[in-house]
Enzyme design. Structure first.
Site, PDB file in Angstrom:
ATOM      1  N   THR A 133       0.816  -1.214   0.000  1.00  0.00           N
ATOM      2  CA  THR A 133       0.000   0.000   0.000  1.00  0.00           C
ATOM      3  C   THR A 133       0.853   1.269   0.000  1.00  0.00           C
ATOM      4  OG1 THR A 133      -1.512   1.274   1.389  1.00  0.00           O
ATOM      5  CG2 THR A 133      -0.113  -0.278   2.534  1.00  0.00           C
ATOM      6  N   ASP A 134       0.265   2.365  -0.471  1.00  0.00           N
ATOM      7  CA  ASP A 134       0.966   3.661  -0.406  1.00  0.00           C
ATOM      8  C   ASP A 134       1.047   4.184   1.031  1.00  0.00           C
ATOM      9  OD1 ASP A 134      -1.699   4.391  -0.034  1.00  0.00           O
ATOM     10  OD2 ASP A 134      -1.729   5.904  -1.624  1.00  0.00           O
ATOM     11  N   GLU A 135       0.248   3.589   1.945  1.00  0.00           N
ATOM     12  CA  GLU A 135       0.228   4.112   3.328  1.00  0.00           C
ATOM     13  C   GLU A 135       1.569   3.927   4.036  1.00  0.00           C
ATOM     14  OE1 GLU A 135      -3.174   3.472   5.744  1.00  0.00           O
ATOM     15  OE2 GLU A 135      -4.559   3.651   4.069  1.00  0.00           O
ATOM     16  N   TYR A 158      -1.916  -0.480  11.025  1.00  0.00           N
ATOM     17  CA  TYR A 158      -2.042  -1.159   9.719  1.00  0.00           C
ATOM     18  C   TYR A 158      -0.833  -0.850   8.841  1.00  0.00           C
ATOM     19  CZ  TYR A 158      -3.321  -1.597   4.771  1.00  0.00           C
ATOM     20  OH  TYR A 158      -3.309  -1.882   3.423  1.00  0.00           O
ATOM     21  N   LYS A 162       2.195  -3.280   7.336  1.00  0.00           N
ATOM     22  CA  LYS A 162       2.480  -3.453   5.905  1.00  0.00           C
ATOM     23  C   LYS A 162       3.925  -3.040   5.615  1.00  0.00           C
ATOM     24  CE  LYS A 162       0.074  -4.568   2.956  1.00  0.00           C
ATOM     25  NZ  LYS A 162      -0.322  -5.904   2.400  1.00  0.00           N
TER      26      LYS A 162
END
Ligand code: NAD
Ligand code: DAU
Length: 352
Positions: A133-135, A158, A162
């Site tokens: 993810t970009d997060e 989260y 990741k």
């Protein structure tokens, strides 16, 4: 010739089901195995149209179960892995971080170990694709984009889980020569997304005349991509990327939450034959998400230049298509929002 065996993890979830569908239909010469624990987010209804295809097989199982994973890989000797299984909702990670460590970090390391074991003597033509993810890059101010070189700076449990899994994947490449590839994608939307995430949650609330809980002032910005475009990007990267590479995937489609919500309300009023402005009255500002990242925006120029990928849909078109899908599949929405969903909703939103 023997068929290539590709394991897709998390294939009963939102993005995974689109990836499974694409691979099963496009590659009859592959055997597609879908490994999923069927948590609240996994639903075999998402794959009804491919479940009887001869090149598709479902396996019920938990990636955090080390022995199960080791035995499965030893038995099946997969040629490729596309890893999507994860706990994926930021709000749930704030109330229960441990589950995110167990699935996202330990589960990923179990898969890496099992893959490393079966490919140790022959890595030719093999690939471990980690979907991220970009997060992991954190939050942007009003300008700039995340590139593949942006330093990791996760803020939620989260995104921290990741980020950790991404680091393990790269470490297995650098330490053991495991043929890995990673992509980091922005917010997806489209059919089969569990209605805990902004767009399907708000579609479901609008149709039931329930309040639309906007976090904070609604000024946070996300970069939205239609889920089928993500699946196509995964296909391109899986087949044409190089070992050890990272690709950013994004829609070049930034929306402030409140503007997106107003667009959604307009589309819903139109589809439900309601007076313009009816759905907007449901907007309710609630306590902000803790550690809420202000802005995500992806620079996907590497993917566009190197592999020729670009998003196929304009956002307004994608939102129309998405709203129509949920309204034409009310039974799916009703099924996934029965049972534990009500308890989840109460817990997440009653004190906001
Ligand atoms: P999702 O929550 O809809 O689906 C996750 C799937 O994983 C479910 O089918 C669930 O049953 C399965 N799963 C969960 N724990 C498992 C376990 N321990 N063992 C086996 N299966 C398990 O998630 P999604 O939105 O489809 O996201 C898929 C992947 O893409 C995730 O890795 C996520 O981090 C990443 N991603 C998501 C987005 C997005 O906008 N949704 C964007 C970028 C990246
Ligand atoms: O950027 C990619 C990520 O996008 C993925 O890695 C995650 O798996 C996925 O869940 C998504 O994370 P977000 O937190 O951005 O998505 P979510 O749909 O939860 O929220 C989108 C925005 O809307 C965010 O700014 C929070 C806000 N929001 C969300 C909900 C659920 C609200 O204002 N109200 C809500 O009820």
């Amino acid at each position: 010739m023997e068929k290539k065996k590709i394991l897709i993890t998390g294939g009963a979830g939102f993005i995974g089901s689109h990836v499974v569908r694409l691979f099963v239909n496009k590659y009859p010469s592959y055997l597609i195995y879908n490994l999923d624990k069927l948590t609240y987010a996994g639903n075999l209804e998402n794959l009804k149209d491919v479940e009887n295809k001869s090149n598709y097989k479902f396996i019920l199982g938990d990636i955090a179960d080390e022995k199960f994973i080791y035995d499965l890989f030893s038995k099946e000797q997969f040629d490729g892995v596309i890893h999507l299984a994860a706990e994926s909702h930021v709000d749930r990670s704030i109330t229960n971080p441990n589950e995110f460590v167990i699935t996202n970090v330990i589960g990923t390391v179990n898969l890496l170990n099992a893959t490393n074991n079966i490919w140790k003597d022959n890595k030719k033509g093999k690939r471990f694709y980690h979907v991220s993810t970009d997060e992991v890059y954190g939050s942007l101010g009003e300008t700039g984009y995340f590139t593949e070189q942006t330093a990791y700076d996760p803020h939620s449990p989260y995104s921290a889980s990741k980020a950790s899994s991404d680091h393990f994947v790269r470490a297995y490449h650098d330490t053991y020569g495991l043929p890995v590839i990673i992509s980091n994608c922005s917010n997806n939307y489209g059919p089969y997304q569990f209605p805990e995430k902004l767009i399907p949650l708000f579609i479901n609330n609008i149709r039931n005349n329930k309040p639309l809980p906007v976090y904070g002032k609604g000024v946070n910005i996300r970069d939205w991509l239609y889920v089928e475009d993500h699946a196509v990007a995964i296909d391109e990267i899986y087949h044409r990327g190089e070992d050890g590479e990272t690709f950013n995937i994004g829609g070049h489609n930034e929306w402030k939450n409140i503007d997106l919500i107003k667009l959604l309300c307009k589309v819903m009023d139109n589809k439900l034959n309601r007076e313009p402005g009816t759905s907007e009255k449901l907007i309710t500002y609630v306590t902000d998400r803790a550690g809420h990242d202000l802005r995500y925006a992806i620079d996907s120029s590497k993917l566009q230049k190197k592999l020729g990928w670009k998003p196929s849909l304009q956002f307004e078109e994608g939102i129309e298509k998405t709203v129509s899908w949920y309204l034409n599949n009310k039974e799916w929405l009703d099924n996934v929002t029965s049972g534990n969903y009500q308890k989840y909703y109460e817990k997440m939103y009653s004190n906001r």
